[in-house]
Design a protein around this motif. Structure first.
Motif, PDB file in Angstrom:
ATOM      1  N   UNK A 620      -0.689   0.041   3.549  1.00 10.42           N
ATOM      2  CA  UNK A 620      -1.730  -0.870   3.351  1.00 10.42           C
ATOM      3  C   UNK A 620      -1.280  -1.652   2.277  1.00 10.42           C
ATOM      4  N   UNK A 621      -0.512  -1.515   1.352  1.00  9.40           N
ATOM      5  CA  UNK A 621      -0.073  -1.880   0.058  1.00  9.40           C
ATOM      6  C   UNK A 621       0.868  -2.943   0.335  1.00  9.40           C
ATOM      7  N   UNK A 622       1.627  -2.701   1.573  1.00  9.08           N
ATOM      8  CA  UNK A 622       2.833  -3.640   1.939  1.00  9.08           C
ATOM      9  C   UNK A 622       2.070  -4.802   2.732  1.00  9.08           C
ATOM     10  N   UNK A 623       0.948  -4.307   3.293  1.00  4.71           N
ATOM     11  CA  UNK A 623       0.379  -5.302   4.242  1.00  4.71           C
ATOM     12  C   UNK A 623      -0.589  -6.141   3.800  1.00  4.71           C
ATOM     13  N   UNK A 624      -1.251  -5.715   2.846  1.00  5.65           N
ATOM     14  CA  UNK A 624      -2.530  -6.511   2.270  1.00  5.65           C
ATOM     15  C   UNK A 624      -2.260  -6.805   0.982  1.00  5.65           C
ATOM     16  N   UNK A 625      -3.136  -7.874   0.366  1.00  4.37           N
ATOM     17  CA  UNK A 625      -2.925  -8.399  -0.809  1.00  4.37           C
ATOM     18  C   UNK A 625      -3.973  -7.618  -1.667  1.00  4.37           C
ATOM     19  N   UNK A 626      -5.090  -7.301  -1.148  1.00  2.00           N
ATOM     20  CA  UNK A 626      -6.097  -6.555  -1.933  1.00  2.00           C
ATOM     21  C   UNK A 626      -6.969  -5.232  -1.065  1.00  2.00           C
ATOM     22  N   UNK A 627      -6.958  -4.289  -1.760  1.00  2.00           N
ATOM     23  CA  UNK A 627      -7.408  -3.179  -0.989  1.00  2.00           C
ATOM     24  C   UNK A 627      -8.606  -2.546  -2.050  1.00  2.00           C
ATOM     25  N   UNK A 628      -9.859  -2.681  -1.251  1.00  4.73           N
ATOM     26  CA  UNK A 628     -11.122  -2.294  -1.791  1.00  4.73           C
ATOM     27  C   UNK A 628     -11.565  -0.979  -1.277  1.00  4.73           C
TER      28      UNK A 628
END
Length: 732
Positions: A620-628
């Motif tokens: 997800x770090x490679x796909x999204x700008x922000x993970x909450x």
């Protein structure tokens, strides 16, 4: 270091609690007005008696009474005014035994009668008069104002006229009782003197009449130039009359002293004998008797003080009796001496008469009759003077008590005093409001301002999110899921607050790596999920690609919130066609991706600690700008500790005026042990109106000053910009 309360803090508390203070003040004044309207007014009338101790007769001459004796006399007279004998006379004379005010049944009596009737002990009230007398005594006030020679008598009643009537009745009853006591102070001596006076008057009249009849019958007349023997006989006759008078006076004095001792009239005895010893003993005996009467009213008969004063009274009575008997013995000696002298003179007179060679026995007989008449007249005059003196001493002391102020019906009630009640109510209600305000401030263990948060937790407040109003939650869907308010209401104060938080957390450069932000709280129901979902929607609407993960595996909420307007997709973008891939929800309104709980292969809380979840986060770090990551509460969900410790930063959510300070501090200590990177606090559910009154918040969501830059990124502070991160915690 202990905190000190400054004047500015006190003024802020008063300003913050002004509604409470005003409410308590208004309630107190309303209660005072209601009390004045409902309470029955009471009227008090006062009469005054003047007591003149300087005319109190303690010896042959008037003399002043000492201070100690005066106090005892006044105490005795005050006790006499409230004595049952006088009060019962007033009750019967004024028909107060049936007075409704005195016969009013109290609550205690009603309860007692009810209990007696319940247990079968009901009985007639045999002590009705005693109860009425006791109530009457409580309403009657008798005192000695400022230790003057005045006795004040006052009575309190519901009726102004009745209070004056009863006060005057008590004063008059006391004066009448005092007069009766003075008139009856020497009853035996006065009765004996009166009887003796009548007998002597008749004896004098008979002897004088006999002499006149004998003179007229024998045609006797007197001329000047009597013979020598007649002059000698006259001198003997005068001596005999004088001796007889002295003998009779001595005998009368002996009889009077004997009667006074028998009747124990020590006051009259001291006045008659004019003895300094008896006068001193009499004064001490009177003071002891007054003290005994006063103590008998207020103490039980067996009380040590009562027994002591009774012993003192008995001792003084015995001393007076002994002194009186000694005086009586002396008087009897004088009486016998006077009688012997009279007998001696009488013998000489008889010898002279028998030796006279006179041809006129009628003249001798006339002289004898005249001598007897003169003797009887002298004796009568002596007893007449003594009787008048006794009666004068019995009634003369009444002049020491005089009614100088007659009670008048009052025009204003003595209770309640409207001015005093209103003043006391104002002072009391104001003091109660202030005290309650400071007590509530002392007992308040929650966070009400950003300054409180910064002072206690030593963390900056990044945003203040207001409480959603009913106007903002329009429609059944928003009332059911208020976390979706950002998708429907963009211009609200809450939306502005979330936007400010999003701006403060935005990366400084667009090519910065994605961040994993954990949102947690100390306990449930503190707005943690609301903050995480709102921040995720705001970031997605602002153009960021955001993933919201439900890490509260014990109490998941995100699926129920977003599944209605979302479609399910796999992590790699394919639709649902396998069981091993965790499913995502894609929100059609905001473009937000949601990873609900229980959707992973582990299908349990162990999914957060699994390699699959770690791989998911890495992808997800490679796909999204922000993970909450919406985690579980720190203090009640230990399964969330692992993901929190792996997050790049942690937001700590506090519910305004609900989260306890000690609970929040304990949660932060737990995060410190996990080496969590707490970047700041979000104050959720705030009442902006109250916070603006406290001069802490300027507008919804925006704080007074911007927080200092943290690793090149800017946050939002509410006036606590100087607050530093806790030791061991790292900036985001």
């Amino acid at each position: 270091m202990e905190e000190t309360l400054e004047l500015r803090d006190i003024l802020e508390i008063l300003k913050r609690r002004r509604r409470l203070i005003a409410g308590v003040f208004i309630a107190g004044m309303a209660a005072a007005l209601l009390f004045l309207l409902l309470v029955t007014p009471r009227y008090t009338s006062e009469a005054a008696l003047k007591f003149n101790p300087s005319r109190f007769e303690i010896s042959a001459q008037k003399s002043n009474v000492g201070s100690e004796l005066f106090d005892r006399l006044m105490a005795g007279e005050i006790a006499a005014v409230k004595s049952p004998a006088i009060l019962m006379k007033v009750l019967k004379a004024e028909d107060l035994l049936n007075d409704p005010e005195l016969n009013k049944t109290t609550m205690t009596e009603m309860v007692a009668r009810g209990l007696n009737g319940l247990f079968g002990y009901a009985q007639a009230d045999a002590n009705h008069d005693a109860k009425i007398l006791e109530r009457f005594r409580k309403k009657l006030q008798v005192g000695n104002p400022d230790r003057t020679n005045l006795i004040s008598i006052s009575y309190t009643s519901w009726d102004a006229k009745k209070s004056a009537l009863v006060t005057n009745a008590v004063a008059n009853a006391y004066l009448a009782q005092h007069l009766d006591n003075r008139l009856a102070s020497t009853p035996l001596a006065a009765k004996w003197l009166n009887e003796r006076k009548v007998a002597l008057r008749e004896r004098w009249r008979r002897s004088e009449g006999a002499a006149e009849k004998f003179k007229a019958k024998n045609n006797l007349s007197y001329v000047s130039g009597e013979k020598l023997r007649e002059q000698y006989i006259d001198r003997l006759n005068e001596q005999l009359v004088l001796a007889g008078t002295k003998t009779e006076a001595a005998r009368a004095r002996v009889e009077q002293v004997r009667q006074l001792l028998k009747s124990r009239n020590y006051q009259q005895l001291a006045n008659m004998l004019q003895s300094d010893v008896l006068t001193q003993l009499r004064d001490r005996f009177a003071a002891a008797s007054q003290r005994e009467a006063s103590l008998s009213i207020s103490l039980m008969p067996g009380h040590p003080e009562v027994r002591k004063v009774r012993a003192e009274t008995a001792s003084l009575r015995a001393q007076i009796e002994n002194a009186g008997r000694r005086v009586l013995d002396n008087l009897e000696v004088r009486f016998r001496a006077a009688r012997e002298r009279e007998e001696l003179i009488r013998g000489n007179f008889d010898k002279t008469i028998s030796g006279i060679q006179d041809s006129s026995p009628d003249l001798v007989k006339l002289r004898e009759l005249e001598r007897m008449a003169a003797s009887d007249r002298s004796i009568f005059e002596t007893f007449l003077n003594r009787t008048n003196e006794t009666l004068e001493q019995s009634t003369g002391q009444f002049a020491n008590y005089r009614l100088i102020q007659v009670a008048q019906a009052p025009t204003q009630p003595s209770f309640p005093s409207k001015f005093k009640v209103l003043v006391l109510a104002a002072i009391g209600s104001l003091a109660a409001g202030l005290g309650l305000s400071f007590i509530l401030e002392t007992l308040c263990n929650t966070f009400r301002t950003g300054a409180h948060v910064s002072d206690v937790l030593k963390l900056p407040v990044l945003a203040t999110l207001p409480k959603l109003t009913r106007k903002e939650l329009t429609g059944a869907e928003l009332r059911r899921n208020p976390e979706r308010v950002l998708a429907h209401q963009r211009g609200t104060a809450f939306a502005h607050g979330v936007a400010a938080l999003n701006i403060g957390l935005r990366p400084a450069h667009g090519d910065a790596p994605a961040r994993l932000l954990a949102v947690t709280s100390a306990q449930e129901r503190e707005g943690k999920t609301m903050t995480a979902a709102s921040l995720a929607q705001e970031a997605a609407l602002s153009g960021c690609k955001v993933l919201l993960i439900d890490g509260n595996w014990k109490n998941p909420r995100l699926r129920a919130i977003f599944e209605t307007h979302s479609r399910a997709v796999s992590v790699n973008g394919r639709r649902k066609n396998g069981q091993s891939e965790p499913l995502l929800l894609h929100d059609l309104s905001t473009g937000l991706d949601i990873l609900p709980a229980m959707a992973g292969a582990g299908n349990s809380s162990r999914f957060g600690a699994s390699e699959e979840f770690a791989a998911l986060l890495s992808s997800a770090r490679d796909t999204y700008d922000l993970i909450i990551l919406d985690t579980g509460p720190v203090l009640s969900d230990s399964d969330s500790w692992g993901p929190i410790s792996e997050a790049d930063g942690t937001l700590f959510v506090i519910q305004w005026n609900q989260t306890r300070r000690d609970v929040a501090a304990r949660a932060l200590r737990t995060l410190e042990t996990l080496d969590a990177k707490v970047i700041g606090v979000v104050l959720n559910g705030s009442d902006l109106q109250q916070m603006e009154q406290e001069n802490q918040v300027v507008s919804a969501g925006f704080t007074r000053r911007a927080a200092p830059a943290v690793n090149g990124r800017h946050g939002i502070d509410d006036g606590a910009a100087k607050a530093q991160p806790r030791p061991g915690l790292h900036s985001f």
